[in-house]
Design an enzyme around this catalytic site. Structure first.
Site, mmCIF file in Angstrom:
data_model
loop_
_atom_site.group_PDB
_atom_site.id
_atom_site.type_symbol
_atom_site.label_atom_id
_atom_site.label_comp_id
_atom_site.label_asym_id
_atom_site.label_seq_id
_atom_site.Cartn_x
_atom_site.Cartn_y
_atom_site.Cartn_z
ATOM 1 N N TYR A 45 1.497 -4.822 9.918
ATOM 2 C CA TYR A 45 0.973 -4.683 8.562
ATOM 3 C C TYR A 45 1.402 -5.849 7.682
ATOM 4 O O TYR A 45 0.581 -6.464 6.990
ATOM 5 C CB TYR A 45 1.434 -3.366 7.952
ATOM 6 N N ASN A 94 -14.342 4.476 -0.815
ATOM 7 C CA ASN A 94 -14.535 5.934 -0.855
ATOM 8 C C ASN A 94 -13.303 6.688 -1.343
ATOM 9 O O ASN A 94 -13.367 7.891 -1.567
ATOM 10 C CB ASN A 94 -14.971 6.460 0.517
ATOM 11 N N THR A 95 -12.174 5.996 -1.522
ATOM 12 C CA THR A 95 -10.967 6.689 -1.966
ATOM 13 C C THR A 95 -10.003 5.685 -2.578
ATOM 14 O O THR A 95 -10.176 4.471 -2.465
ATOM 15 C CB THR A 95 -10.285 7.410 -0.779
ATOM 16 N N ILE A 154 -7.622 3.112 -4.423
ATOM 17 C CA ILE A 154 -7.803 1.955 -5.288
ATOM 18 C C ILE A 154 -9.235 1.443 -5.230
ATOM 19 O O ILE A 154 -9.807 1.029 -6.248
ATOM 20 C CB ILE A 154 -6.792 0.862 -4.907
ATOM 21 N N GLY A 155 -9.839 1.454 -4.048
ATOM 22 C CA GLY A 155 -11.217 1.005 -3.929
ATOM 23 C C GLY A 155 -12.164 1.860 -4.740
ATOM 24 O O GLY A 155 -13.077 1.346 -5.410
ATOM 25 N N GLY A 194 -13.793 -0.315 1.282
ATOM 26 C CA GLY A 194 -12.813 0.774 1.180
ATOM 27 C C GLY A 194 -12.954 1.532 -0.124
ATOM 28 O O GLY A 194 -11.965 1.947 -0.731
ATOM 29 N N SER A 238 -0.618 -7.246 -0.666
ATOM 30 C CA SER A 238 0.420 -6.230 -0.867
ATOM 31 C C SER A 238 1.746 -6.921 -1.118
ATOM 32 O O SER A 238 1.979 -8.048 -0.645
ATOM 33 C CB SER A 238 0.534 -5.349 0.390
#
Length: 307
Positions: free
Chosen positions: A167, A15-16, A18-19, A13, A142
């Protein structure tokens, strides 16, 4: 943060959000960074942005859709071909589906993306880490895990889907997986350690597929909080980065913003819910994950110690 020269880091993940921030800082500190994600175009854009900030960075990209076991297996095969060793795996990628979706493997999509895919990827790459001194697996959970419950009788929500429950369950699964992995690595005497982290309440693109009114009311952490109780993605990434690189971190620990709500602030060692430490549920989740994905780890279950 110590220099990371000579280390290879895989960030999912990336590409945007936090990653991306995690990958950027690791590159700034000298690591060889593999950015993994679903969109080749967005990955290429992320690589370009990091290279603009760190011209001499050694960067690679890897297509990876965690909701597809076929994609996970193909990505793992490619990574195993490209890298003889992996020092750091940051299981950062995650998401939430506003409507009930079933993957090509028959899994509920949120559980597949947030837990089953990372479980499979980690298992398929673990032998590239076991003999590497200082290697770490960071599982990003989370604060929402506190509201999670493992519905083992209906993991895939076939009897009614509520996106927030799916989630929360997946984020609880992240911690149970991370803790059980730590026990197994520790019992095997492995060099690799398993650590968990959470970003607090971070302003990211998480939940971008949700209805706009839902995003405003409930995201990024599915809570109705005011704007000033959120932090930017860079600060949100600090917990993952500390878990990944702080020499004082030990296996089985959990890092995130401090305070009662754990929304914002510089990361410290924090507590997770009592349920996340339920060893029997951890073992049951592990068994189910192995059965569903077909991925068996090259380390066994710890032998129970006498009372």
């Amino acid at each position: 943060m110590p220099a990371q020269y000579g280390r290879t880091a895989l960030v999912t993940g990336a590409n945007t959000g936090i990653g991306f921030e995690t990958a950027l800082v690791l590159a700034q500190r000298g690591a060889t960074v593999v950015l993994a994600g679903r969109s080749p175009d967005r990955l290429a854009g992320a690589v370009a942005r990091i290279r603009a900030a760190v011209p001499d960075a050694e960067l690679h990209s890897q297509h990876l859709d965690l909701a597809s076991l076929d994609s996970v297996r193909r990505a793992a095969e490619q990574l195993r071909s490209d890298f003889a060793r992996i020092d750091l795996l940051v299981n950062n990628a995650g998401g939430i589906r506003p409507r009930y979706e079933v993957t090509e493997d028959g899994f509920e999509a949120t559980l597949a993306t947030n837990h089953l895919g990372p479980y499979a990827l980690t298992g398929l790459l673990l032998d590239r880490m076991l003999g590497v001194p200082g290697s770490r697996i960071v599982t990003v959970s989370s604060i929402g895990h506190r509201r999670g419950r493992m519905n083992f009788d209906d993991l895939h929500a076939t009897r009614g889907y509520r996106f927030q429950h799916a989630y929360f369950q997946s984020k609880l699964a992240n911690l149970m997986f991370g803790y059980e992995l730590h026990r197994r690595l520790d019992a095997a005497g492995a060099e690799t350690v398993s650590v968990a982290a959470h970003p607090g309440n971070a302003r990211t693109e998480f939940g971008r597929d949700m209805h706009p009114l839902v995003r405003i009311a409930m995201l990024p952490q599915l809570r109705a909080v005011t704007w000033w109780l959120m932090q930017d993605p860079h600060r949100g990434a600090l917990a993952s980065l500390r878990a990944a690189t702080d020499p004082g971190v030990r296996g089985g620990e959990y890092y995130g913003p401090p305070g009662r709500a754990q929304f914002t602030g510089h990361p410290e060692r924090v507590d997770s819910s009592p349920l996340s430490h339920d060893v029997e549920q951890q073992r049951r989740l592990w068994s189910e994950s192995e059965r569903l994905t077909g991925v068996a780890y090259p380390i066994g279950e710890p032998v129970a110690r006498p009372a």
